[in-house]
Motif scaffolding. Structure first.
Motif, short mmCIF file in Angstrom:
data_model
loop_
_atom_site.label_atom_id
_atom_site.label_comp_id
_atom_site.label_asym_id
_atom_site.label_seq_id
_atom_site.Cartn_x
_atom_site.Cartn_y
_atom_site.Cartn_z
N GLN A 1 0.82 -1.22 0.00
CA GLN A 1 0.00 0.00 0.00
C GLN A 1 0.85 1.26 0.00
O GLN A 1 0.60 2.21 0.74
N THR B 1 -5.69 -5.18 2.73
CA THR B 1 -6.42 -4.04 2.19
C THR B 1 -7.37 -3.42 3.22
O THR B 1 -7.84 -2.31 3.05
N ALA B 2 -7.65 -4.18 4.31
CA ALA B 2 -8.57 -3.65 5.32
C ALA B 2 -7.84 -2.95 6.47
O ALA B 2 -8.47 -2.37 7.34
N LEU B 3 -6.51 -3.01 6.46
CA LEU B 3 -5.76 -2.43 7.57
C LEU B 3 -5.70 -0.91 7.48
O LEU B 3 -5.73 -0.34 6.40
N SER B 4 -5.59 -0.28 8.65
CA SER B 4 -5.42 1.17 8.68
C SER B 4 -3.95 1.47 8.36
O SER B 4 -3.10 0.59 8.38
N GLU B 5 -3.66 2.74 8.08
CA GLU B 5 -2.29 3.14 7.77
C GLU B 5 -1.35 2.79 8.93
O GLU B 5 -0.24 2.35 8.74
N LYS B 6 -1.86 2.99 10.15
CA LYS B 6 -1.06 2.70 11.35
C LYS B 6 -0.69 1.21 11.41
O LYS B 6 0.45 0.86 11.67
N GLU B 7 -1.70 0.37 11.17
CA GLU B 7 -1.45 -1.07 11.21
C GLU B 7 -0.52 -1.49 10.07
O GLU B 7 0.30 -2.39 10.22
N GLU C 1 1.84 0.25 8.83
CA GLU C 1 3.21 0.61 9.19
C GLU C 1 3.91 -0.51 9.95
O GLU C 1 5.11 -0.69 9.86
#
Lengths: 260, 314, 290
Positions: free
Chosen positions: B56, B76-82, B84
């Motif tokens: 991503q 694809t379902a993870l947040s930007e924080k996750e 990272e």
């Protein structure tokens, strides 16, 4: 070294000074001599920064050599005055590595191609010149609808063929190819080099191909020279270079290629 | 520990001022653990976009469709924080341009150890030790000396090796190498090959190798995906795909290599107008039929898990 | 089909494409309005801007005089309409001259390099070092106030801006392969400079031209305010503010109206110059194929 080939260089040298406080002399090209018989292709192989592009620019008179001379068909062309050089330019042309930036970004393709003939007064009138360009485009497999495009609207392979077409409008005897396909994909590279081979037979051109890719040189050239640190350390036919390399650097270069 | 990366109905579309542009479409494949998968293709094939989409790392106007499973995790379902946490720790990237990937005003040692201390702030000593180990393994005889230098002081080959060290700092499970040999001369290319080989032997065999360099992909990978204009045209084992190419494009690509006599792939053939909806290779395909123009081929399964997107193999 | 052929880089270029911004449209409309009013002032102005009428001096805005009258009874609205004409013309002429001079000098320095460049750069540094306003006041003081001295002062202080930009751009373009290719074809220096490098400079020159016109406007107004530029009774915004100093406590409109005009004009030009910069930065409409 004889200078009866179509293109010969004798004892060509060029050095630069580098650094402000501790000035160093860097030899970009050291005492390089070779001769290319008419209608043949010679290759120069070497790694980035070995001085191979400097040789191309000196042959073209784009930078003056410190020492040595360039001969075209027996006539010395280095150190000529601007006016005399212009007539020489018709006979010797160069193709650069970066097809996308080899054309003026603000001009339509057709204008850029016609300009070469305008500079040298080849053919009379626009119609005749355009007809010649159409002929060459056909020969290089280019569509005439590209005429009205701008350089950023065409692909790298198209740009490189257009630059070749432009050089050919002057009917040169010698083409210098400075890494003409190293920025292009393998299938496009194959297309362009095959075209250049066909042109060589059709027009009797003499080539100097400069490349870092030994495989390409082996396929394209009759003779290959190996350069490192500004010096031409070895020249030979394809078989000589591949099977009986004399210099350690040549051996290393050949091995690096055929390790794959 | 091991987790495979499985992508289904995967695609990337860029939303531009001229409307949506599809860069990658309809990708179904599994990057299996314990093997190197070579993603080969020419410029514009979408191979780098596909690699970056897994991590991503795409421009803001890109939209990812479909699913990308990492083990049981839907990336694809993870947040930007996750995400990272995944990047670097689990899946590391060896980026395309090593010099541009490093901060020119920070010393190398600091940047490399930081890669580890960012994820684990207390482990400064461990990070230093790991840096020493990796650097000497990848051919730096005096790592402590290089540590005080800046990226522009190193040669191209050294930077390339250093960026590999950066990727390896956190002992990632997966490695994505993006065009590691682009623009390198023969001798540097061989050095990079040796570094990658070292990594697959000692660090992780789980690797996605994105490259235009067919010879490199052949030497390193077990599986090959061939991309052309955003679609996978052929996938299978190295021996199947590279030695007995099935798709007309793969055949053309292999034949155009200098080693194989540089037979060019046809240019868009006259009389074949631009099409939408048919096979992406229709314009240049020597074996195209009327059907290829109108109908979009699906992937057909062959023996050995091989898949080819061509009507010749239905 | 053609959309698929776009490469990754092109997609990135498209993404940065500039959308039409409402602010830019407002600025453009405002600028066009001010220019049109200035141009057609003789037709539009309700009164003669020079006509005295001591009986109606210092009137506040009313039906007969929408913006009131000044200390000697001249109609402020009419003077505002006329007030941009001279300074705009002067600013445009001065910037045009600076541009021509700066381009020629910058092209020579950038293209030929070497000693020529060293000398030109040294001279430019001297000019760059002198504070603009001080220089202008000095010239106006030496030559006396008036249009010629203002023109000279403006050109002397602003050509360096153009020559530096052009020099830098030419040095960059000179490195491009297409320039080297043209030399290889046998093209002469004049052909390369005028037909190839020149057209590639137009974008950046236009941007700086626009910003410079705005600052030249301000300089003209400042000089006129100081009494070194345009002279009373010329209807000019700078002169009007200067005249208003003694009376603006009673009739603030006398200073506010020309002040607002100066601000609006330079603001709209600056906004448009910015918009122009954004637009020209991107090589617009990159689409491959047919």
């Amino acid at each position: 070294m004889n200078n009866d080939g179509m293109l010969s260089v004798r004892h060509l040298s060029k050095s630069y000074t580098r650094g402000v406080v501790r000035r160093q002399r860097v030899d970009a090209v050291k005492d390089v001599s070779f001769s290319i018989p008419a209608g043949t292709a010679m290759g120069i192989a070497g790694n980035s920064g070995c001085g191979k592009s400097t040789i191309a620019r000196m042959i073209m008179g784009l930078i003056p050599p410190d020492d040595g001379a360039v001969f075209l068909d027996g006539r010395q062309i280095s150190g000529l005055k601007a006016g005399e050089m212009k007539t020489v330019r018709r006979q010797i042309q160069i193709i650069f590595q970066h097809p996308e930036s080899s054309l003026d970004p603000r001009r339509k393709i057709i204008e850029s191609v016609l300009e070469a003939m305008e500079i040298h007064g080849v053919k009379q009138g626009r119609a005749q010149r355009e007809a010649r360009v159409e002929e060459l485009f056909e020969m290089l497999g280019l569509h005439t609808r590209l005429f009205q495009r701008y350089p950023h609207q065409i692909s790298g392979g198209e740009a490189q063929r257009i630059v070749i077409a432009r050089a050919l409008t002057l009917e040169p005897k010698v083409l210098i190819l400075d890494e003409p396909t190293s920025m292009l994909d393998a299938s496009i590279q194959a297309h362009i080099l095959t075209l250049l081979k066909t042109l060589q037979e059709a027009l009797g051109l003499t080539y100097l191909l400069i490349s870092h890719d030994l495989e390409v040189l082996c396929w394209f050239c009759d003779r290959i020279g190996i350069m490192t640190g500004g010096a031409l350390i070895e020249t030979g036919t394809r078989t000589e270079i591949l099977e009986k390399p004399e210099q350690p650097f040549t051996k290393k270069l050949v091995e690096s290629f055929f390790a794959f | 520990m091991g987790k495979e990366i499985k992508v289904c109905e995967f695609g990337v579309t860029f939303h531009t001022a001229h409307g949506p542009v599809s860069a990658v479409r309809d990708v179904n494949t599994v990057f299996r653990e314990g093997e190197v998968t070579g993603l080969i293709g020419e410029s514009g094939s979408g191979k780098s976009v596909l690699g970056m989409a897994i991590l991503q790392l795409l421009p803001a106007n890109a939209r990812i469709e479909g699913s990308c499973l990492y083990g049981d995790t839907e990336l694809t379902a993870l947040s930007e924080k996750e995400m990272e946490q995944i990047r670097g720790n689990e899946i590391a990237l060896i980026p395309q341009n090593p010099v541009e990937s490093l901060n020119p005003v920070l010393r190398i040692g600091r940047q490399l150890t930081e890669a580890m201390t960012i994820h684990a702030p207390g482990k400064k000593a461990e990070a230093k030790q790991r840096y020493q180990d990796l650097m000497s393994r990848l051919g730096f005889s005096r790592p402590e000396l290089v540590s005080r230098q800046y990226s522009f002081q190193l040669s191209g080959g050294m930077n390339q090796r250093m960026i590999a060290v950066l990727g390896l700092m956190n002992r990632p499970v997966w490695m994505i190498a993006d065009e590691p040999t682009k623009g390198l001369d023969a001798i540097l290319r061989r050095q990079v090959y040796e570094v990658l080989q070292e990594i697959t032997m000692r660090d992780t065999r789980n690797m996605i190798l994105i490259t235009h360099d067919v010879a490199l992909a052949r030497k390193l990978s077990q599986k090959i995906l061939v991309l052309y204009q955003g679609e996978i045209l052929e996938q299978g084992t190295v021996a199947d795909v590279l030695d007995h190419p099935a798709h007309p494009y793969t055949r053309g690509l292999i034949g155009s290599l200098p080693k194989n006599g540089m037979k060019p792939i046809g240019q868009p053939l006259k009389g074949r107008e631009d099409i939408t909806g048919g096979c992406v290779f229709y314009l240049r395909c020597p074996q195209a039929t009327k059907r290829c123009r109108q109908e979009h081929p699906r992937e057909s399964g062959l023996e050995n898990g091989r898949k080819v997107r061509c009507f010749l193999y239905e | 089909m053609m959309k698929r052929q776009k490469t990754e880089n092109q997609i990135r270029t498209d993404q940065d494409k500039i959308k039409i911004d409402a602010g830019h449209v407002m600025a453009a409309l405002l600028l066009v309005f001010i220019l049109l009013v200035s141009l057609f002032a003789p037709l539009l102005a309700p009164y003669d801007p020079y006509q005295l009428d001591m009986r109606h001096a210092l009137e506040p805005p009313c039906a007969a005089h929408l913006l009131g009258t000044d200390a000697i009874g001249r109609d402020v609205l009419s003077r505002i309409m006329y007030g941009g004409r001279q300074s705009l013309l002067l600013a445009a002429a001065a910037t045009g001259l600076s541009m021509t001079l700066g381009c020629i000098i910058g092209m020579i320095a950038g293209y030929f390099g070497g000693k020529t460049d060293l000398v030109i750069t040294a001279v430019s540094n001297v000019f760059q070092g002198i504070p603009g306003m001080t220089m202008m006041i000095a010239i106006a003081g030496l030559m006396g106030s008036g249009v010629t001295s203002m023109l000279l002062a403006l050109v002397i202080t602003s050509w360096v801006g153009f020559s530096r930009l052009v020099r830098g751009e030419v040095m960059k373009l000179k490195q491009e392969y297409f320039v080297e290719g043209l030399k290889g074809l046998g093209a002469g220096n004049m052909r390369i400079l005028l037909l190839h490098i020149g057209p590639n400079l137009i974008g950046s020159i236009l941007i700086i031209f626009a910003t410079r016109i705005a600052s030249a406007m301000l300089s003209v107004a400042s000089l006129s305010f100081l009494g070194l530029g345009l002279q009373p009774p010329t209807p000019d915004w700078g002169v009007m503010i200067s005249d208003a100093r003694t009376h603006f406590r009673q009739v603030p409109m006398l200073a506010i109206a020309p002040g607002v005009m100066i601000v609006l004009l330079s603001l709209s030009i600056n906004i448009l110059a910015d918009a122009l910069r954004d637009r020209l930065d991107v090589r617009a409409d990159v689409v491959k194929g047919d």
